[in-house]
Design a protein around this motif. Structure first.
Motif, PDB file in Angstrom:
ATOM      1  N   GLN A 221      48.315  45.127  43.303  1.00  0.00           N
ATOM      2  CA  GLN A 221      49.008  45.138  44.580  1.00  0.00           C
ATOM      3  C   GLN A 221      48.135  44.440  45.607  1.00  0.00           C
ATOM      4  OE1 GLN A 221      49.672  49.377  45.146  1.00  0.00           O
ATOM      5  NE2 GLN A 221      51.805  49.167  44.502  1.00  0.00           N
ATOM      6  N   GLU A 237      54.895  41.441  45.918  1.00  0.00           N
ATOM      7  CA  GLU A 237      55.441  42.268  44.845  1.00  0.00           C
ATOM      8  C   GLU A 237      54.332  42.559  43.829  1.00  0.00           C
ATOM      9  OE1 GLU A 237      58.486  43.587  44.299  1.00  0.00           O
ATOM     10  OE2 GLU A 237      59.093  42.933  46.313  1.00  0.00           O
ATOM     11  N   LYS A 256      50.204  33.174  44.489  1.00  0.00           N
ATOM     12  CA  LYS A 256      51.073  33.743  45.520  1.00  0.00           C
ATOM     13  C   LYS A 256      50.396  33.700  46.888  1.00  0.00           C
ATOM     14  CE  LYS A 256      53.824  36.878  42.629  1.00  0.00           C
ATOM     15  NZ  LYS A 256      55.160  36.493  43.115  1.00  0.00           N
TER      16      LYS A 256
END
Length: 655
Positions: A221, A237, A256
């Motif tokens: 996370q 996500e 990301k």
């Protein structure tokens, strides 16, 4: 008109009252702005701008007083006519405008001084992209297994690697934050990550995250927050992968994060990158942890490279290792075998260019590439210290060292445990000494030398004491050092002080310390110091016999040969001197960085051959020699030539 009568008339005409109003009003304005600039959202430099406005406005206010109050009174006075029929100016008029001119000049000088100190001390670096700092906190290990800690280290390192390679910002890594946590004093309260990040680095963004196990899956996370921890910009996500292959998660998370950051900076940048193999990364992390243990360090670097031949960083660190232990040929061979990854070409190519310049002795290129790296991490202690050393000793720009030094706050640092802090203070002190700011050097060094007994630090403090004329403080320092240090240590210290007095053209003072060296240097291992003492005192007969013995023991030492050749020349043994000079010239080889020509320059300086001295000294610096506390302007061989235009050209060769 006398000054007393002028002041009296100013008082009568309320000039002093009006000046008081200006001064008091200015003071009140400055006090108010000093308190309110932050709540009003103004930059701190606003105080400086207000001071400049008030200073430069003062002469205009003086003229306003004349125009408003005094011009009419002056006009109403009985007018005196000169022989030429022109109206004469009164004594009050002349004195008023004289003092107004003086005050105007002082205001301009003060304004220039303020501008120079606040706006003229910025180091000119290569043009950098305009980006914000990004802090990466240590990823939390929620797996319940401490052996997985390395996964968090690899995650933050890999994210940092991607951000810096793509020039998306200056990164504050977990290691830097950890360094600050360790170096900050914690007597009053325990320092924490959040406090260090917000107080010392003030980043625009903070990357936080953790990872945990869900059966056989590893889950990550991650969020990006603002620098004050008040707002979360994005929460990604959760990312999952097999627990045996965490690099899949790490690479996906990095992509990301970069994808989010890159849309703000340059959407055309290529994101793709190949991570190292997990085993190779583990070896590299272990190598970093054993830095200082040379044998283990190079063993682990080689294992990392064997595990992943495409892993760039350990290959570069291996080049650095061999360069630092003076195995230049091997370092050059390893450097030439490295091919940068085309997707990371900018920063990787810059690192290779840095080592290429180091091995070629191109100090200007070393400076350029070092500052290119520095612009990405100016607050990283090791990078910052390296930039200071290169700026001072490779290109001789002591004025620029202060800007680099001030990029990192030293407040609260535990200097005993911070090696980079010591190097930074040492280099800053040397720069201050070169700029004749001796009291500033002493202020920096004295607290450090009280707790750290390193000769290189003590010698720089000795330089500051000698050059500032603080003889009592110098002797007190020597008495303190004598208690806890060896005879060899004290011989080295006394010899260095003697050298410093020679540089001040005080040979009688220098002799006091060289006589102490002669008295102490009784053992065989101190013979070189004994020879240097007699050589410095110009007793070439005594120096010659000792240097001959040293030459027989170390026949390839070019410094000993140079000094022995000078002794031969001074003792009318020119043929022997020429034989040694020939041998020095024959000692030329690759990777000597001007050492042969420097030895020859010392010889020709000692026999007063200025032309050949300048020729070899110029060749020495052009081949990559460095400006140290013992060379060039700090070498007594060249004392009589320090004001010579040719010598000054050598000192500014790399500017």
């Amino acid at each position: 008109m006398t000054f007393r009568s002028f002041v009296k008339e100013c008082s009568e005409k309320e000039v002093l009252k009006m000046l008081s109003i200006y001064i008091v009003s200015s003071w009140v304005l400055l006090q108010v702005l000093a308190v309110t600039w932050d709540p009003l959202g103004l930059p701190k430099i606003s105080n400086t701008y207000l001071i400049l406005i008030l200073l430069l406005g003062f002469p205009f206010y003086l003229y306003y007083i004349w125009h408003l109050k005094l011009a009419k009174w002056e006009k109403d006075k009985a007018v005196r006519i000169s022989k030429k029929g022109k109206a004469k100016k009164s004594g009050f008029y002349k004195m008023y405008f004289t003092y107004m001119g003086i005050i105007s000049g002082l205001c301009v000088v003060a304004s220039v001084f303020i501008i120079q100190n606040n706006f003229g001390r910025t180091l000119k670096l290569p043009t950098a992209i305009s980006t914000d700092k990004i802090a990466i906190l240590k990823f939390g290990n929620n797996t319940g297994d401490d052996s997985n800690n390395i996964i968090g280290k690899m995650t933050s390192d890999w994210i940092m690697h991607g951000i810096t390679q793509h020039e998306l910002g200056q990164v504050v890594s977990p290691e830097i934050i950890n360094d600050y946590l360790g170096f900050l004093s914690t007597s009053e309260e325990e320092s924490d990550e959040k406090k260090v990040v917000t107080q010392y680095f003030k980043p625009a963004k903070v990357i936080v995250g953790n990872y945990y196990l869900n059966k056989d899956e590893l889950l990550f996370q991650c969020s990006i927050m603002d620098g004050s921890y008040d707002e979360t910009f994005i929460s990604f996500e959760p990312i999952s992968c097999d627990k045996s292959d965490p690099l899949v998660c790490i690479e996906s998370l990095k992509q990301k994060i970069l994808g989010y950051l890159i849309t703000e900076v340059n959407p055309s940048l290529n994101l793709e990158e190949t991570p190292p193999k997990f085993e190779a990364y583990q070896y590299f992390i272990d190598a970093e942890a054993t830095f200082g243990d040379n044998e283990r360090y190079i063993e682990l670097l080689n294992k990392a490279i064997d595990a992943d031949p495409d892993y760039f960083e350990p290959k570069v660190m291996r080049v650095a290792y061999y360069y630092n232990i003076s195995e230049f040929r091997k370092a050059d061979s390893l450097k030439n075998a490295i091919v940068p990854n085309s997707r990371d070409s900018d920063r990787q190519a810059n690192l290779l260019k840095t080592y290429n310049a180091l091995l070629e002795g191109d100090n200007r290129a070393i400076y350029k590439h070092t500052l290119y790296e520095y612009k990405f991490a100016p607050f990283h202690l090791l990078t910052n210290a390296g930039a200071m050393v290169v700026t001072l000793q490779y290109v001789n720009k002591p004025k620029e060292v202060d800007t680099i030094f001030r990029a990192v706050s030293m407040e609260g640092m535990n200097l005993e445990s911070c090696t980079q802090c010591k190097y930074r203070i040492y280099t800053q002190a040397l720069a201050n000494i070169e700029l004749e700011k001796y009291d500033e050097a002493i202020k920096l060094l004295r607290p450090l030398t009280d707790v750290v007994d390193d000769l290189y630090l003590q010698r720089s403090l000795m330089s500051a004491y000698v050059r500032s004329g603080k003889q009592d403080e110098l002797e007190n320092l020597l008495e303190r050092l004598k208690i806890s240090n060896s005879g060899a240590y004290m011989i080295n210290a006394q010899s260095y002080i003697g050298k410093e007095f020679l540089l001040l053209k005080k040979p009688s003072q220098a002799q006091i310390y060289y006589d102490r060296v002669i008295a102490l240097a009784t053992s065989e291992e101190n013979k070189e110091s004994l020879a240097e003492a007699w050589y410095a005192l110009e007793d070439y007969k005594k120096a010659e016999s000792i240097y001959e013995n040293l030459h027989n023991s170390s026949p390839e030492d070019i410094t000993i040969m140079s000094h022995l050749a000078a002794c031969y020349s001074k003792n009318s043994k020119d043929q022997r001197a020429q034989q040694l000079l020939k041998k020095i010239n024959q000692a030329r080889s690759d990777y000597q960085f001007g050492s042969v020509d420097y030895a020859l320059a010392q010889y020709y300086a000692r026999i007063d051959n200025k032309a050949l001295m300048l020729k070899h000294l110029m060749k020495s610096i052009a081949d990559g020699n460095t400006y140290t506390p013992m060379t060039f302007q700090n070498d007594p061989h060249f004392l009589k030539y320090r004001e010579d235009a040719g010598f000054k050209e050598i000192l500014s060769f790399w500017h």
